[in-house]
Design a protein around this motif. Structure first.
Motif, mmCIF file in Angstrom:
data_model
loop_
_atom_site.group_PDB
_atom_site.id
_atom_site.type_symbol
_atom_site.label_atom_id
_atom_site.label_comp_id
_atom_site.label_asym_id
_atom_site.label_seq_id
_atom_site.Cartn_x
_atom_site.Cartn_y
_atom_site.Cartn_z
ATOM 1 N N GLN A 179 3.951 5.810 -5.364
ATOM 2 C CA GLN A 179 4.009 5.828 -6.817
ATOM 3 C C GLN A 179 2.929 6.742 -7.396
ATOM 4 O O GLN A 179 3.155 7.421 -8.406
ATOM 5 C CB GLN A 179 3.834 4.407 -7.357
ATOM 6 C CG GLN A 179 3.918 4.292 -8.864
ATOM 7 C CD GLN A 179 3.695 2.857 -9.333
ATOM 8 O OE1 GLN A 179 3.471 1.958 -8.531
ATOM 9 N NE2 GLN A 179 3.754 2.650 -10.630
ATOM 10 N N ALA A 180 1.758 6.757 -6.765
ATOM 11 C CA ALA A 180 0.647 7.589 -7.227
ATOM 12 C C ALA A 180 0.761 9.035 -6.731
ATOM 13 O O ALA A 180 -0.116 9.851 -7.039
ATOM 14 C CB ALA A 180 -0.677 6.995 -6.761
ATOM 15 N N LYS A 181 1.819 9.330 -5.961
ATOM 16 C CA LYS A 181 2.057 10.677 -5.423
ATOM 17 C C LYS A 181 0.888 11.149 -4.557
ATOM 18 O O LYS A 181 0.425 12.288 -4.656
ATOM 19 C CB LYS A 181 2.317 11.675 -6.560
ATOM 20 C CG LYS A 181 3.555 11.344 -7.384
ATOM 21 C CD LYS A 181 3.791 12.367 -8.485
ATOM 22 C CE LYS A 181 5.041 12.015 -9.294
ATOM 23 N NZ LYS A 181 5.291 12.979 -10.385
ATOM 24 N N LEU A 182 0.430 10.243 -3.708
ATOM 25 C CA LEU A 182 -0.644 10.552 -2.777
ATOM 26 C C LEU A 182 -0.098 10.633 -1.364
ATOM 27 O O LEU A 182 0.784 9.858 -0.996
ATOM 28 C CB LEU A 182 -1.733 9.475 -2.828
ATOM 29 C CG LEU A 182 -2.478 9.268 -4.145
ATOM 30 C CD1 LEU A 182 -3.407 8.064 -4.033
ATOM 31 C CD2 LEU A 182 -3.278 10.508 -4.497
ATOM 32 N N VAL A 206 0.837 -1.200 0.000
ATOM 33 C CA VAL A 206 0.000 0.000 0.000
ATOM 34 C C VAL A 206 0.870 1.248 0.000
ATOM 35 O O VAL A 206 0.617 2.199 -0.759
ATOM 36 C CB VAL A 206 -0.952 -0.011 1.208
ATOM 37 C CG1 VAL A 206 -1.654 1.344 1.355
ATOM 38 C CG2 VAL A 206 -1.984 -1.121 1.067
ATOM 39 N N ARG A 207 1.912 1.255 0.822
ATOM 40 C CA ARG A 207 2.789 2.427 0.879
ATOM 41 C C ARG A 207 3.485 2.654 -0.462
ATOM 42 O O ARG A 207 3.577 3.785 -0.950
ATOM 43 C CB ARG A 207 3.837 2.268 1.980
ATOM 44 C CG ARG A 207 4.700 3.524 2.174
ATOM 45 C CD ARG A 207 5.824 3.305 3.178
ATOM 46 N NE ARG A 207 5.316 2.862 4.470
ATOM 47 C CZ ARG A 207 5.471 1.638 4.958
ATOM 48 N NH1 ARG A 207 6.132 0.725 4.251
ATOM 49 N NH2 ARG A 207 4.978 1.307 6.123
ATOM 50 N N LEU A 260 -8.892 0.076 -0.914
ATOM 51 C CA LEU A 260 -7.558 0.622 -1.162
ATOM 52 C C LEU A 260 -7.088 0.245 -2.562
ATOM 53 O O LEU A 260 -6.512 1.064 -3.284
ATOM 54 C CB LEU A 260 -6.570 0.104 -0.114
ATOM 55 C CG LEU A 260 -6.694 0.703 1.288
ATOM 56 C CD1 LEU A 260 -5.860 -0.100 2.272
ATOM 57 C CD2 LEU A 260 -6.268 2.169 1.293
ATOM 58 N N GLY A 261 -7.359 -0.997 -2.953
ATOM 59 C CA GLY A 261 -6.942 -1.447 -4.272
ATOM 60 C C GLY A 261 -7.619 -0.683 -5.385
ATOM 61 O O GLY A 261 -7.004 -0.379 -6.414
ATOM 62 N N VAL A 262 -8.908 -0.360 -5.199
ATOM 63 C CA VAL A 262 -9.636 0.405 -6.209
ATOM 64 C C VAL A 262 -8.978 1.762 -6.421
ATOM 65 O O VAL A 262 -8.765 2.210 -7.549
ATOM 66 C CB VAL A 262 -11.116 0.566 -5.794
ATOM 67 C CG1 VAL A 262 -11.802 1.609 -6.650
ATOM 68 C CG2 VAL A 262 -11.844 -0.763 -5.901
ATOM 69 N N VAL A 263 -8.623 2.441 -5.327
ATOM 70 C CA VAL A 263 -7.999 3.763 -5.433
ATOM 71 C C VAL A 263 -6.600 3.661 -6.022
ATOM 72 O O VAL A 263 -6.185 4.502 -6.836
ATOM 73 C CB VAL A 263 -7.944 4.443 -4.050
ATOM 74 C CG1 VAL A 263 -7.232 5.785 -4.147
ATOM 75 C CG2 VAL A 263 -9.354 4.640 -3.495
ATOM 76 N N LEU A 300 -5.059 9.346 0.349
ATOM 77 C CA LEU A 300 -5.500 7.970 0.185
ATOM 78 C C LEU A 300 -6.600 7.617 1.179
ATOM 79 O O LEU A 300 -7.574 6.929 0.841
ATOM 80 C CB LEU A 300 -4.317 7.013 0.345
ATOM 81 C CG LEU A 300 -4.632 5.517 0.215
ATOM 82 C CD1 LEU A 300 -5.323 5.217 -1.106
ATOM 83 C CD2 LEU A 300 -3.356 4.696 0.357
ATOM 84 N N ALA A 301 -6.458 8.093 2.406
ATOM 85 C CA ALA A 301 -7.484 7.811 3.415
ATOM 86 C C ALA A 301 -8.827 8.388 2.992
ATOM 87 O O ALA A 301 -9.871 7.731 3.107
ATOM 88 C CB ALA A 301 -7.049 8.380 4.762
ATOM 89 N N ALA A 302 -8.808 9.628 2.479
ATOM 90 C CA ALA A 302 -10.062 10.265 2.071
ATOM 91 C C ALA A 302 -10.712 9.534 0.904
ATOM 92 O O ALA A 302 -11.928 9.308 0.886
ATOM 93 C CB ALA A 302 -9.799 11.727 1.697
ATOM 94 N N ARG A 303 -9.919 9.120 -0.064
ATOM 95 C CA ARG A 303 -10.480 8.488 -1.260
ATOM 96 C C ARG A 303 -10.971 7.074 -0.997
ATOM 97 O O ARG A 303 -11.870 6.584 -1.691
ATOM 98 C CB ARG A 303 -9.436 8.468 -2.380
ATOM 99 C CG ARG A 303 -9.059 9.856 -2.853
ATOM 100 C CD ARG A 303 -8.043 9.801 -3.987
ATOM 101 N NE ARG A 303 -7.472 11.105 -4.246
ATOM 102 C CZ ARG A 303 -6.600 11.356 -5.211
ATOM 103 N NH1 ARG A 303 -6.220 10.373 -6.011
ATOM 104 N NH2 ARG A 303 -6.117 12.575 -5.374
ATOM 105 N N SER A 304 -10.388 6.414 -0.029
ATOM 106 C CA SER A 304 -10.784 5.026 0.254
ATOM 107 C C SER A 304 -11.749 4.918 1.428
ATOM 108 O O SER A 304 -12.178 3.815 1.776
ATOM 109 C CB SER A 304 -9.539 4.168 0.527
ATOM 110 O OG SER A 304 -8.791 4.698 1.610
ATOM 111 N N GLY A 305 -12.075 6.060 2.050
ATOM 112 C CA GLY A 305 -13.035 6.037 3.147
ATOM 113 C C GLY A 305 -12.487 5.507 4.452
ATOM 114 O O GLY A 305 -13.241 5.011 5.296
#
Length: 357
Positions: A23-26, A17-18, A61-64, A31-36
């Motif tokens: 890699q996605a520059k998040l 996950v890290r 997490l995988g979807v995001v 990431l927490a906000a987008r994955s709920g």
């Protein structure tokens, strides 16, 4: 594509996950906000302090992070125990698979019953509604007994795959319901991806577009396309198709905003064939064609819908279509158009409900 292994999944989830987040520059907050998730939960996960993360958390997490479903199945070691190897699909012909292999559901009536329940997941569907879909006004005197028989057969079919699965179809005094989680049904996965897109659309249109695209990939054809008209014209099926149009409009709007005209054309061309009178979809397609420099194609779109509207309804294109036509004639760049979620409504939506032929 990054691959995961079963034996070390619980130890490596945080590292994976890290790495994907970096890699996605998040940030962790992004990431927490987008994955709920809460930031604390994500921090604990990345630091290896969660020994048995929930499969739903891993999936979100995988979807995001753009991890494939195959990799998610490998990563989420509890998926088999939780039954997510069973998948149902209604966004196209009805499908049932287990571990990627097709599960045959025989009999049109049984398939219709399963399709009806899957279109209303985790909701009680009354026996009267089931009978109406299966037989309409010609229901036999034994219809309730037959519904019970069809449910029993569906349960036996699922039991032959995995003994736990008959519990997916629950009985109640007034009807039946299908108990599924998002990972088991394409309709719920579609809605989840749309919700993620809408949650970030205002401040992060690029991420929103990716989530919208992911949502649209769950669609294989019109909803329950292989089942009888009685189900395809059921209000919930019609509402699902209307929701699909809303998502297509929002996806196209986001693509136009980002200047991704070719992707907007690819998205819209097949949909306008299914919705020949939907003016909003045609407006976006005209703008998308103009964006890639295909003025002639854009003018052809306008001419086509203008003729269909005249033949089918005896009306002229609405103001939005005329405005798009003028933009093409003046070689103006496409302007951002109002999405289905913010529109106050127009004639395009009402006219789109009329079908040709």
């Amino acid at each position: 594509m990054l691959r995961f292994s079963h034996y070390s999944a619980t130890q490596r989830i945080g590292e994976v996950v890290r790495a994907r987040r970096t890699q996605a520059k998040l940030t962790q907050r992004d990431l927490a906000a987008r994955s709920g998730l809460s930031i604390r939960a994500l921090r604990y996960l990345e630091n290896g302090m969660v020994t048995k993360p929930r499969s739903d958390t891993i999936r979100r997490l995988g979807v995001v992070l753009g991890v494939s479903e195959e990799d998610l199945n490998s990563l989420s070691v509890s998926d088999h125990a939780n039954g997510t190897r069973l998948r149902l699909g209604v966004l196209g012909p009805l499908t049932v698979t287990y571990g990627g292999r097709s599960v045959a559901i025989s009999g049109t009536k049984q398939r219709c019953l399963l399709g009806l329940l899957a279109l209303q997941p985790n909701q009680l569907v009354s026996s009267e509604e089931i009978i109406d879909v299966l037989w309409g006004a010609r229901a036999p005197a034994s219809c309730r007994s037959l519904v019970h028989t069809y449910v029993a057969r569906l349960r036996r079919t699922l039991a032959a795959v995995e003994p736990r699965y008959p519990r997916l179809i629950a009985s109640a005094s007034a009807g039946y319901l299908l108990r599924v989680r998002p990972a088991q049904l394409d309709l719920l996965l579609f809605k989840e991806s749309v919700a993620q897109a809408l949650s970030v659309r205002r401040h992060d249109p690029r991420s929103a577009f990716e989530s919208f695209e992911r949502a649209m990939r769950y669609w294989r054809a019109p909803v329950v396309a292989d089942l009888p008209m009685g189900l395809r014209e059921h209000p919930v099926a019609i509402a699902t198709m209307a929701h699909r149009c809303d998502v297509v409009l929002a996806t196209a709007d986001t693509a136009l905003e980002l200047g991704r005209y070719e992707q907007a054309v690819a998205l819209l061309r097949p949909v306008v064939l299914e919705e020949p009178l939907h003016e909003g979809l045609h407006v976006r397609l005209m703008d998308a064609f103009a964006g890639v420099g295909e003025q002639a194609a854009a003018l052809g779109v306008f001419a086509g819908i203008r003729a269909r509207l005249a033949d089918a309804l005896g009306v002229e294109p609405d103001a939005e279509l005329h405005a798009a036509h003028l933009r093409v004639l003046r070689h103006q760049r496409p302007s951002r158009v109002q999405s289905a979620w913010t529109s106050s409504g127009s004639g395009a939506v009402g006219r789109a409900k009329v079908r040709l032929g």
